[in-house]
Design a protein around this motif. Structure first.
Motif, PDB file in Angstrom:
ATOM      1  N   THR A 133      -6.798  -6.485   1.925  1.00 37.62           N
ATOM      2  CA  THR A 133      -8.196  -6.094   1.758  1.00 37.62           C
ATOM      3  C   THR A 133      -9.057  -7.340   1.759  1.00 37.62           C
ATOM      4  O   THR A 133      -8.622  -8.427   1.371  1.00 37.62           O
ATOM      5  CB  THR A 133      -8.381  -5.272   0.466  1.00 37.62           C
ATOM      6  N   ALA A 153      -7.023  -4.100  14.279  1.00 36.99           N
ATOM      7  CA  ALA A 153      -7.824  -3.339  13.314  1.00 36.99           C
ATOM      8  C   ALA A 153      -8.755  -4.285  12.576  1.00 36.99           C
ATOM      9  O   ALA A 153      -8.320  -5.276  11.989  1.00 36.99           O
ATOM     10  CB  ALA A 153      -6.919  -2.609  12.324  1.00 36.99           C
ATOM     11  N   LEU A 212     -11.193  -5.528   9.658  1.00 34.23           N
ATOM     12  CA  LEU A 212     -11.400  -5.373   8.215  1.00 34.23           C
ATOM     13  C   LEU A 212     -12.738  -5.984   7.844  1.00 34.23           C
ATOM     14  O   LEU A 212     -12.947  -7.189   8.025  1.00 34.23           O
ATOM     15  CB  LEU A 212     -10.286  -6.067   7.428  1.00 34.23           C
ATOM     16  N   ASP A 226     -12.833  -2.946   2.990  1.00 34.27           N
ATOM     17  CA  ASP A 226     -11.898  -2.141   3.779  1.00 34.27           C
ATOM     18  C   ASP A 226     -10.477  -2.535   3.395  1.00 34.27           C
ATOM     19  O   ASP A 226     -10.215  -3.688   3.024  1.00 34.27           O
ATOM     20  CB  ASP A 226     -12.077  -2.389   5.282  1.00 34.27           C
ATOM     21  N   THR A 227      -9.545  -1.596   3.492  1.00 36.46           N
ATOM     22  CA  THR A 227      -8.154  -1.858   3.123  1.00 36.46           C
ATOM     23  C   THR A 227      -7.227  -1.333   4.201  1.00 36.46           C
ATOM     24  O   THR A 227      -7.437  -0.243   4.733  1.00 36.46           O
ATOM     25  CB  THR A 227      -7.808  -1.191   1.783  1.00 36.46           C
ATOM     26  N   ILE A 228      -6.225  -2.118   4.521  1.00 36.79           N
ATOM     27  CA  ILE A 228      -5.184  -1.713   5.464  1.00 36.79           C
ATOM     28  C   ILE A 228      -3.830  -1.907   4.798  1.00 36.79           C
ATOM     29  O   ILE A 228      -3.607  -2.900   4.100  1.00 36.79           O
ATOM     30  CB  ILE A 228      -5.277  -2.507   6.779  1.00 36.79           C
ATOM     31  N   ILE A 232       0.554   1.421  10.454  1.00 38.62           N
ATOM     32  CA  ILE A 232      -0.725   0.916   9.943  1.00 38.62           C
ATOM     33  C   ILE A 232      -1.552   2.101   9.441  1.00 38.62           C
ATOM     34  O   ILE A 232      -1.728   3.078  10.162  1.00 38.62           O
ATOM     35  CB  ILE A 232      -1.532   0.192  11.036  1.00 38.62           C
ATOM     36  N   ARG A 261      -5.353   2.855   7.391  1.00 35.97           N
ATOM     37  CA  ARG A 261      -6.609   2.188   7.058  1.00 35.97           C
ATOM     38  C   ARG A 261      -7.480   3.093   6.204  1.00 35.97           C
ATOM     39  O   ARG A 261      -7.573   4.300   6.449  1.00 35.97           O
ATOM     40  CB  ARG A 261      -7.350   1.842   8.348  1.00 35.97           C
ATOM     41  N   ASP A 266     -11.472   2.961   4.685  1.00 34.80           N
ATOM     42  CA  ASP A 266     -12.732   2.228   4.695  1.00 34.80           C
ATOM     43  C   ASP A 266     -13.272   2.037   3.286  1.00 34.80           C
ATOM     44  O   ASP A 266     -12.895   2.743   2.343  1.00 34.80           O
ATOM     45  CB  ASP A 266     -13.769   2.967   5.545  1.00 34.80           C
ATOM     46  N   THR A 311      -5.497   3.795  -2.387  1.00 33.33           N
ATOM     47  CA  THR A 311      -5.506   3.723  -0.929  1.00 33.33           C
ATOM     48  C   THR A 311      -4.686   4.847  -0.323  1.00 33.33           C
ATOM     49  O   THR A 311      -5.130   5.521   0.621  1.00 33.33           O
ATOM     50  CB  THR A 311      -4.965   2.363  -0.464  1.00 33.33           C
ATOM     51  N   TRP A 340      -5.988   7.998   1.934  1.00 42.02           N
ATOM     52  CA  TRP A 340      -5.505   8.185   3.303  1.00 42.02           C
ATOM     53  C   TRP A 340      -4.916   9.583   3.488  1.00 42.02           C
ATOM     54  O   TRP A 340      -5.184  10.236   4.497  1.00 42.02           O
ATOM     55  CB  TRP A 340      -4.465   7.128   3.646  1.00 42.02           C
TER      56      TRP A 340
END
Length: 309
Positions: free
Chosen positions: A41, A57, A59, A63-65, A140, A142, A144, A182, A186
């Motif tokens: 993040t 992607a 960030l 935002d977090t992935i 992956i 993601r 937001d 997260t 998701w």
């Protein structure tokens, strides 16, 4: 005990790689260990997560992935950056040291105009129980900014700036909190396709049945008992459970018991097969062994030998 609670309990930040760094462009951090789960993040600035065979992607702040291993990835200031990658793995932190390792082996590259502040937590995943959670995730995912994880990031940002006793424990727990927020966001995203067990937890009938099975998996459950406690007919329970979860209740229970048994066989080397069988609801070790082989493809003793260090 919910299904999600059960599956995520082996995914803890205790023993994780943790890093926070502020970078001025151009920069590239290459995460080479392929941790089972890595949460990334950005607190300020922006950057790109690049994973082989997947679109880059972007960030932006908050935002977090999450990247699922064994994929490795690079975090860069821009796609195609000329920066020489800095390898991040055991040189950044070693999970077997226990706890988080804030800034171990990392150095700030600057905090001027255009700088990006990155937080990364790489999670070990222990046992077959949590593997079932990983199986439900893409390489992956993601989420937001603007969700329930934002207050956690505020706490993380504040804690990272400190140097006080107990900081590692606080960071561990904040990372756990951030990962849960997260994943929940998701799974609940509009238009998403979460695993059947996620949506089923909220069904007034199937959710109750799942909670009962997970609260006491070794109990002598039958469709009749489950239906009686859920206050519906056996046919209603069987159909709704199969429709939402994707398999009948007792088939689900058997697979869950074998998952629990696999972890017991791996973690309790002194336990006999008969003891493991009783722990997951089988009075007869032969019946347990047959069920284990049917579900896992090998008998319990063979499985234990295969996973022994």
């Amino acid at each position: 005990m919910s299904v999600f609670d059960d599956m995520i309990r082996g995914v803890r930040a205790n023993g994780s790689l943790f890093g926070s760094t502020t970078l001025s462009p151009p920069w590239a951090l290459q995460f080479v260990d392929g941790a089972p789960l890595t949460l990334c993040t950005v607190l300020g600035g922006a950057g790109w997560i690049v994973v082989d065979e997947h679109p880059p992607a972007l960030l932006r702040p908050y935002d977090t992935i999450v990247v699922r291993g064994p994929a490795t990835f690079t975090f860069v200031d821009e796609v195609g950056t000329a920066a020489e990658p800095v390898l991040c793995g055991e040189d950044c932190a070693t999970p077997d040291q226990g706890g988080t390792r804030h800034r171990l082996g990392w150095s700030d590259a600057g905090d001027g105009a255009g700088a990006t502040t990155l937080i990364v937590g790489a999670y070990p995943v222990r046992g077959e129980i949590s593997r079932r959670l990983l199986d439900a995730l893409p390489v992956i995912l993601r989420v937001d900014a603007g969700g329930t994880g934002d207050p956690v990031l505020d706490h993380l940002a504040a804690e990272v700036a400190l140097d006080v006793p107990g900081q590692q424990v606080v960071l561990d727990r904040l990372l756990d909190w951030m990962l849960v927020c997260t994943l929940r966001a998701w799974f609940d995203r509009p238009g998403g396709e979460p695993p059947g067990w996620w949506a089923a937890q909220r069904d007034p009938v199937v959710g109750d049945a799942l909670r009962m099975l997970h609260a006491d998996p070794a109990a002598p459950w039958t469709i009749a008992v489950l239906a009686d406690r859920a206050r519906v007919s056996r046919s209603t329970l069987a159909k709704r459970f199969a429709d939402l979860v994707g398999e009948p209740p007792l088939s689900y229970l058997t697979r869950w018991r074998m998952t629990l048994a696999a972890d017991l066989l791996a973690q309790r080397g002194d336990a006999t097969v008969a003891e493991v069988a009783r722990a997951v609801g089988y009075a007869d070790p032969f019946g347990f062994s047959a069920a284990f082989k049917r579900v896992r493809g090998v008998n319990p003793s063979e499985y234990r030998r295969a996973v022994s260090p």
